[in-house]
Enzyme design. Sequence first.
Site, short mmCIF file in Angstrom:
data_model
loop_
_atom_site.label_atom_id
_atom_site.label_comp_id
_atom_site.label_asym_id
_atom_site.label_seq_id
_atom_site.Cartn_x
_atom_site.Cartn_y
_atom_site.Cartn_z
N LYS A 136 0.85 -1.19 0.00
CA LYS A 136 0.00 0.00 0.00
C LYS A 136 0.88 1.23 0.00
CE LYS A 136 -4.51 1.01 0.40
NZ LYS A 136 -5.66 0.16 0.04
N1 GLU Z 1 -7.42 0.26 -3.20
C1 GLU Z 1 -7.90 -1.05 -3.50
C2 GLU Z 1 -8.13 -1.83 -2.23
O1 GLU Z 1 -8.07 -1.32 -1.14
C3 GLU Z 1 -6.99 -1.87 -4.38
C4 GLU Z 1 -6.14 -1.13 -5.32
C5 GLU Z 1 -5.54 -1.99 -6.38
O2 GLU Z 1 -6.27 -2.32 -7.27
O3 GLU Z 1 -4.37 -2.36 -6.26
O4 GLU Z 1 -8.43 -2.99 -2.31
#
Ligand code: GLU
Length: 429
Positions: free
Chosen positions: A119
């Site tokens: 992340k």
């Molecule tokens: N922000 C998305 C999540 O919390 C995923 C992002 C992505 O596709 O890598 O699952």
Amino acid sequence: MPEQITQNMPSYLDSENPGPWGIFLEQVDRVAPYLGELSQWSDTLKYPERSLIVDVPVRLDDGTIAHFEGYRVQHSLNRGPGKGGVRFHQDVTLSEVMALSAWMSVKTAVVGLPFGGAKGGIRIDPRKYSAGEIERVTRRYTHEISAIIGVNKDIPGPDVNTNAQTMAWMMDTYSMCAGATQPGIVTGKPIPLGGSLGRVEATGRGVFIVGVAAAKDAGIDLTGARISIQGFGNVGGTAARLFNEIGSKVVAVQDHTGTLYNPNGLDVEALLAHVKATGGVGGAANATAIAADEFWAVETDILIPAALEGQITKRNADKIRARIIVEGANGPTTPEADDILNSRGVIVVPDVLANAGGVTVSYFEWVQNASSFYWSVEEINQRLETIMLNAYSCMSSTAAEHNVSLRTAAFITACTRILEARQLRGLYP
Ligand code: GLU
């Protein structure tokens, strides 16, 4: 041989206020008794593999220079490259990004994607800056984290306050430095740059798919059923539209601009247009504005927290009058609140499955980029539904087998997959 862990309290842990990372650690402790001999390795989940803090200096429109703190955390790379979004928010901290990266490890494992968890985030209030300033922040951040990301190393995607345009700037910056266009470096891109059909709606669609499955298991007829949604961005808005389309009533919504209630059901299409025009639900027509705290006490069939973490706590969990909670946000419920909800018979479909639709279609995008062969939206939505429903039924049967909550069941499956990979790979050197 399991590794020997030195049990020093890491510097980022504060025993007074556990925060999202403390919540994740508690979730790991809760699953450990169900991991059999793999539990010897469970401490490995408590140590993110790699955490990077970067300075993001940017020239503002008025000519001055501002500095922002940026992060990229790779929690686990045992099952594949890191995967996870980038968040722009004024409250982002390293410990929050650590937790979000850990939930990505669990999420990719729950739905069986060949990724680890990562992340990123920048501590910035994007509403206070122009599009040009945000572009410069995004590009400098991408450059700063480029040492640890890569098409087969760690693939960022969108998250809170980032979108397809942000991903386009990230892709361009990385590609310019690499001297070659690399669409697979990020997912959630605009379609003309190799984005996937269905990616924008994917998280909300996934919430809807598992929400429908959970309602069926609970014997709730969704025609006329009441839905409450906190957060009316991409995730909450899409879920609202899909539930509205099958005849459910969205009776309450809340975001940073207000809380609205209408027991007969809000006009979802009008609300979506209002949010697009004004940036929030506040002031929308045909609804009563209520106090923020009252949102949790609204009588509803399905409650969808789709904003930020730490929203359902011991302070409000006993007020909640929902039959099912489907977690569109990451980490919206604390472990104490989980216990209160479980004891009251409220079914909680956990974030690590409920919001996995986004990363699942990100995976499809990455596969399409690698093969330069693009799929129809029908094919994407069909594959998404199959993956979400398979993972849902695996979670339900694990919960029944061990007599545990759906969250612990999802963690049992995910942590088993992660730690099996960990054990097979062994400890280097
Ligand atoms: N922000 C998305 C999540 O919390 C995923 C992002 C992505 O596709 O890598 O699952």
